[in-house]
Every structure is written in structure tokens, then in C-alpha cells.
Design a protein around this motif. Structure first.
Motif, mmCIF file in Angstrom:
data_model
loop_
_atom_site.group_PDB
_atom_site.id
_atom_site.type_symbol
_atom_site.label_atom_id
_atom_site.label_comp_id
_atom_site.label_asym_id
_atom_site.label_seq_id
_atom_site.Cartn_x
_atom_site.Cartn_y
_atom_site.Cartn_z
ATOM 1 N N SER A 162 47.135 39.215 47.715
ATOM 2 C CA SER A 162 46.276 38.966 46.645
ATOM 3 C C SER A 162 46.567 39.322 45.253
ATOM 4 O O SER A 162 45.717 40.625 44.893
ATOM 5 C CB SER A 162 44.414 39.158 47.663
ATOM 6 N N ASP A 163 47.243 38.927 44.664
ATOM 7 C CA ASP A 163 47.229 39.833 43.234
ATOM 8 C C ASP A 163 46.521 39.797 42.708
ATOM 9 O O ASP A 163 46.312 39.793 41.635
ATOM 10 C CB ASP A 163 48.674 39.860 43.118
ATOM 11 N N PHE A 164 46.107 37.648 42.374
ATOM 12 C CA PHE A 164 45.352 37.756 41.282
ATOM 13 C C PHE A 164 43.767 36.874 41.498
ATOM 14 O O PHE A 164 44.000 36.099 42.722
ATOM 15 C CB PHE A 164 46.182 36.961 40.188
ATOM 16 N N LEU A 165 42.450 37.117 40.979
ATOM 17 C CA LEU A 165 41.727 36.415 41.450
ATOM 18 C C LEU A 165 41.571 35.342 40.296
ATOM 19 O O LEU A 165 42.503 35.598 39.506
ATOM 20 C CB LEU A 165 40.386 36.847 40.932
ATOM 21 N N HIS A 166 41.725 34.341 40.780
ATOM 22 C CA HIS A 166 42.394 33.144 40.010
ATOM 23 C C HIS A 166 40.510 32.530 40.119
ATOM 24 O O HIS A 166 39.155 32.275 40.782
ATOM 25 C CB HIS A 166 42.128 32.060 41.413
ATOM 26 N N VAL A 167 40.831 32.215 38.851
ATOM 27 C CA VAL A 167 39.400 30.890 38.302
ATOM 28 C C VAL A 167 39.598 30.158 37.646
ATOM 29 O O VAL A 167 40.534 29.693 36.260
ATOM 30 C CB VAL A 167 38.321 31.935 36.471
ATOM 31 N N LEU A 168 39.457 28.681 38.175
ATOM 32 C CA LEU A 168 39.319 27.224 37.611
ATOM 33 C C LEU A 168 38.258 26.710 36.781
ATOM 34 O O LEU A 168 37.129 27.039 36.579
ATOM 35 C CB LEU A 168 38.964 26.434 39.358
ATOM 36 N N THR A 173 40.816 39.567 47.310
ATOM 37 C CA THR A 173 41.151 40.475 45.920
ATOM 38 C C THR A 173 40.570 41.649 46.452
ATOM 39 O O THR A 173 40.793 42.519 46.736
ATOM 40 C CB THR A 173 40.857 39.277 45.538
ATOM 41 N N ILE A 174 38.744 41.257 46.953
ATOM 42 C CA ILE A 174 37.818 42.695 47.456
ATOM 43 C C ILE A 174 39.284 43.111 48.697
ATOM 44 O O ILE A 174 38.516 44.606 48.311
ATOM 45 C CB ILE A 174 36.824 41.596 47.914
ATOM 46 N N ARG A 175 39.584 42.484 49.764
ATOM 47 C CA ARG A 175 39.548 43.298 50.689
ATOM 48 C C ARG A 175 40.550 43.308 50.970
ATOM 49 O O ARG A 175 41.286 44.258 51.466
ATOM 50 C CB ARG A 175 38.970 42.801 52.041
ATOM 51 N N GLU A 176 41.880 43.495 49.377
ATOM 52 C CA GLU A 176 43.094 44.076 49.627
ATOM 53 C C GLU A 176 43.293 43.175 50.610
ATOM 54 O O GLU A 176 44.399 44.080 51.238
ATOM 55 C CB GLU A 176 43.033 45.399 49.049
ATOM 56 N N GLN A 177 44.008 42.254 50.764
ATOM 57 C CA GLN A 177 44.107 41.497 52.014
ATOM 58 C C GLN A 177 44.971 40.028 51.725
ATOM 59 O O GLN A 177 45.005 39.641 50.365
ATOM 60 C CB GLN A 177 43.166 40.970 53.405
#
Lengths: 232, 232
Positions: B48-54, B86-90
Motif C-alpha cells: 500500500s504505497d499510496f493513500l488514494h483520495v477520489l 495504509t495505516i497497517r502498512e499491509q
DNA sequence: CGCTATGTTGATCCATATCAATAAGTGTGG
DNA sequence: CCACACTTATTGATATGGATCAACATAGCG
């Protein structure tokens, strides 16, 4: 509340980083109760007055609509449930009842929210816990939508065996009719599903299950970490 | 990244409480991209390299196993997705693809995690956002497990009508085959489900839907805030 | 030891998927 | 601006996973 339960709860990831003072405030308002099996704990739609922590036993989260009812998740010790409702100060979305005799700690939601606002270590722990809960319901949903009931059973048995330490023979924690409900099927169908797994080396006598050939069962079940690994 | 998008994102509940300095750090590493419809954005299992915002458009979250595929949720603007990963780095548990032409902001997960650790207002906002996401998947699961596909369609239409401002006639955002996938059924079945709703005053021509008698449709659909209200 | 709850088996029914054929749009190049 | 190709929508026929109903078998338990 007895001290050893204090300890158990404190050890939970959710509570292990927060200031001792805040933890004690939480525990002062909290109380522990022991419930027999099959007792309704909460009803969906009710205001979320308490954060629940399952100390021992097991709890079924379920939901009903229009006369139908379905099991949504099983909670095992030691973990919390209905954290999201507590945080959002919104009614419970699910009902809960004990599966076995269970000991449950009840922590007033107001306190949780108050300390959440002041203790940022606690706030961060809540994030981690919630993210974990979120991912576990996603996994449950995938299990449900992508697999047939026999596949679900097969994967369930593989996980149960791993939980039980990996021996070929182990105990289900509960009756088959409970298992059926947990897997989202009828007892009749579960019975047939067990028969269907016979060719893959599964034998069940009462609540005792024997997996003769794990490799064969895995070939059928196709376990996947993105569904079956509780740590993923 | 253009300023007006900056603004849109800053207005999101997730970002509106954090320190301006931290917000700017996030935005410095971020970028916005516009994608055509039906483009794969992420694949389950990937890190999960990026948090996505639509920012605009719509995105389908789906999952696959053993050759089968199922839609898990639809994301509408302006909101984030895959926050939990993203939070859990998973790794991501779900794949994502655009439904329509969509504008998406990508914020490096490392940055999100770094600021989450130092900015407790941000950490608290994440809790709220995650709790919201959690509750919305629970609602989706209830919709799916407790209702037949016609009932799901009926309730979907009631919600879509409300979103469209409540007029008797409104546009579905996409083709029927997409809707079918969103509702977890085949296009053929959706076609029949629409016919089944005819007696309750539903008429669909192309992507345009008309609900002649909302009361009648509600009587059939039995909408329930604990499933259908996005704010509950 | 029998009563009641649980489990199994069989027959049937139902919701939904799948396969196949056709109809209706939609877009493109001549 | 039309003809053709391609995608999407509808309709029908059939298959399948799973529920329901009913009968019977078993097993705990007072």
C-alpha cells in the motif's frame, strides 16, 4: 473488577500504550460480567453506551432485517467489539449474543471518547485496532462472496486446525449448528458439506475433526492470505 | 497539484483539523492524476504505497479469488480509499478500478504514517474516517446477506433518487451492466429485477430511471437506516 | 431410561448464475 | 449521413448452490 482481568485488558494492544492514569479512569467506570451461552448482549439500533471487551468465551455478531437474520462475525478473546459505534457515537449496527459462557468487560463509551480526545497514544491505538477490524470484515466479506459454502468450510477447518496447534485432530469450539450459522449456512447444508469434504480427508465425529491429508484439503480449499490470514 | 484540488482535499474531514504545516508536507509528496473509465488503479496483494483520495468520478473496489470476481464497494467523491491498508502498512485487500473518468490524488503512505505519528489531530481524524469506513462495509454486508437482489435494487434506487435530489426521474451514473456488478448480480438478472419492480412504479429507459410511486416502492424495499443511511 | 435437542438424509423449492439467441444502442469510417 | 461493427440490454431455457420441509437417527442429560 478483579485485578487479573485488569491485567488481561491492559495487555490488549488497544490499551497497552495509554497513560496509566487514563487506563485507571477507564477501569474505574468499567465492570465485568459473566454471561451464560445464548444471551443477547446488545441489539442493533440501540445507542452505543458501552465498549465491550471479550475476556473469555465467544460472541456472535449478527444482524436482522425483515424477519431474516444472519451472522456477521465471531469475536474471540481477548478483543473488543463495537468500537466503531462507540467512536462515532452512533447506534450499534449489529446485535451480539454469547455463543459460549463468556466473561465481558463493559467500559462506558463516554469515558472512551473522553480519553480518546485527550490521550493521543490511546487515539493512535484505536486507529490500529479499527484498521484491524476493518480489514477483518473485508476478509469475511470476501470469504462469503467468493467462495461456496464447502470452500468456506474447508478453509475454516484449515484455520481452526492452525489455531489448535496444527495437530491432525482437534476440537471445534462449539456444536455443528453453531458452526453452520458462523459459516452462513443451514445445519443440513453443513452436514452435506462435511460429507463433500470426505474425499479430501476430512472426518468429523461430534465436535471432533480429523484432517487426514492437509495437502489434499488445501488443494481443494485454496487458502489465500488475503482472506484467511488474520494478521494480513 | 492545482490549488483548487488542494482546497477540496483540505476540506475533507480527514484533513481539515490537522496543522497547516503537516498538510503541506502531505501535499508536497502528493500528485493528482486523471484516469479514463475502466482503468485498474491498484491490485489486491500489492504493497500500500499510496493513500488514494477520489476527487471526482467514481471507483469500484473489487476482489478476486480462484477465477471468480466480486464487487465489494463503490467509492464516491470526495473520499479516501484503502486507508486501513495504509495505516497497517499491509498489502491492499481489494483491487480498485475507475468506473467513470476520475480524478484521484495519491498521497505517499509513508508520509501519512509519519504525520499520523506526530499530529494527534490527524490521528483522531483518521479514527473517525476509519470508523465511518468500517460502518459502511458492515452496512454493505448486511445489504448483501439479508436482501434478495430485487430488494437490493429497490433500496439502491431509493438511495440514488435521494442523492439526485429527490425528483421522480433521475440518471443512474453508469450503464446497467456496471450497476449489476455493483449490486452483486449478473446483467441478465438485473434486467429481470427491473421488470419485477415495474408493479411498484419503477420504469427504466437506458440510464434514466423513473420512480412513479415512491411510497409503493418503499413498501416493497423496506429501507432501514441501519443499512441504507450513509450517515448512520 | 426416556425426553429433548442435535445431527443426518432425502425430496423439493427458490434465487440466482449460465448459456444462447436476439434486439437495441452507439460509434466510426467512408 | 448512412452502413457496419461492436457493445450493451433483453428474453428464454436450463443448471446449480443452497434453503426449506419432513422424517428419522443419535446423543446428552435430568
Amino acid at each position: 473488577m478483579p485485578d487479573f482481568i485488569h491485567e488481561d485488558i491492559r495487555k490488549l494492544h488497544l490499551f497497552d500504550a495509554m497513560a496509566q492514569e487514563h487506563f485507571q479512569t477507564l477501569m474505574r467506570g468499567a465492570f465485568v460480567q459473566t454471561f451464560p451461552p445464548q444471551i443477547d448482549l446488545i441489539t442493533e439500533g440501540d445507542p452505543s453506551d458501552f465498549l465491550h471487551v471479550l475476556v473469555s468465551g465467544s460472541v456472535d455478531l449478527f444482524s436482522a432485517w425483515n424477519g431474516r437474520e444472519t451472522s456477521m462475525a465471531t469475536v474471540r478473546p481477548v478483543s473488543t467489539f463495537i468500537l466503531a459505534a462507540t467512536i462515532r457515537e452512533q447506534p450499534y449496527l449489529m446485535s451480539a449474543r454469547t455463543l459460549e459462557k463468556s466473561r465481558i468487560a463493559l467500559i462506558p463509551s463516554v469515558e472512551v471518547r473522553a480519553i480518546f480526545d485527550t490521550d493521543s497514544d490511546f487515539a493512535r491505538a484505536i486507529v490500529t485496532e479499527l484498521a484491524l477490524c476493518y480489514r477483518s470484515v473485508i476478509k469475511a466479506q470476501k470469504d462469503l462472496k467468493l467462495r461456496t459454502s464447502s470452500e468456506r468450510l474447508a478453509n475454516y477447518l484449515l484455520r481452526a486446525q492452525a489455531r489448535a496447534g496444527g495437530q491432525p485432530e482437534f476440537e471445534l469450539g462449539f456444536e455443528k449448528r453453531r458452526l453452520a450459522s458462523v459459516l452462513g449456512m443451514t445445519p443440513e447444508h453443513l452436514s452435506r458439506a462435511f460429507k463433500g469434504l470426505h474425499p479430501h480427508g476430512v472426518a468429523a465425529t461430534g465436535t471432533r475433526v480429523r484432517i487426514a491429508d492437509r495437502t489434499s484439503l488445501e488443494r481443494f480449499a485454496q487458502p489465500n492470505p488475503l482472506i484467511d490470514d488474520p494478521k494480513a
